[in-house]
Design a protein around this motif. Structure first.
Motif: not given
Length: 197
Positions: A48-55, A84-89, A92-101, A141-145
């Motif tokens: 483990v080299r890094g970690r992000y906490f949601r919210g 962090g930016i993906d969490d914002h998606i 704030k927008t209702g599009y979740a990468s966790s659901r593939g949206e 994949k979103a975080a890597d993008t």
């Protein structure tokens, strides 16, 4: 310079990667309210080299480094900023990468996989449960993008035009501000090098 992500060379020094990731973190903090960056964290798991906490929680980054560019601090920080930016998606927008949206189609997922593998190496099969499977998840994949677009903006757009255009459409203000900041960082780096010649 349009064919290079760093003036005159096709390999971005680690110090520049770290500067770009730091600049992206500052912009993401201002625009999206992601938490502070805590460096020098000692994780129990050496993988483990890094970690992000949601919210809006903090981003934690290890001080350990590696010869492999995908494990270096700049890429790690850029990846966690991407979370962090993906969490914002999602919030704030209702599009979740966790659901593939966030990804509109399989082509964008394929491009995101290519960016991930360029940044952090191939997704090889492993006998260890969960060792590589986590990288196949859409949030990774979103975080890597995002990380690829932070570290290598020009090359990422060239290699993955569909998914980068999709992310830029969601976050035009972020990428506009970030592109301006990269220009400033590049100019000051080139000036610094010219002063030492």
């Amino acid at each position: 310079m349009s064919t290079f992500d760093f003036p005159g060379v096709d390999t971005i020094p680690e110090v520049v990667r770290l500067q770009r990731a730091g600049a992206a973190a500052e912009i993401a903090q201002e625009l999206f309210g992601i938490g502070t960056v805590n460096r020098g964290i000692q994780f129990e798991d050496p993988a483990v080299r890094g970690r992000y906490f949601r919210g809006g929680g903090p981003i934690e980054v290890s001080d350990s480094n590696s010869d492999f560019p995908g494990w270096q601090k700049g890429v790690t920080l850029a990846h966690e900023v991407g979370h962090g930016i993906d969490d914002h998606i999602d919030v704030k927008t209702g599009y979740a990468s966790s659901r593939g949206e966030v990804f509109e189609d399989e082509e964008q997922l394929t491009e995101a996989t290519a960016l991930s593998e360029r940044l952090r190496g191939p997704m090889v099969q492993s006998d260890i449960p969960g060792a590589t499977d986590y990288r196949r998840h859409p949030t990774e994949k979103a975080a890597d993008t995002f990380a690829a677009m932070i570290i290598e903006p020009e090359r990422s757009r060239e290699l993955a035009p569909g998914v980068t255009a999709r992310f830029e459409a969601f976050f035009g203000e972020f990428f506009g501000r970030y592109d301006d900041r990269v220009q400033e960082l590049n100019e000051s780096w080139v000036e610094r090098d010219n002063d030492t010649v």
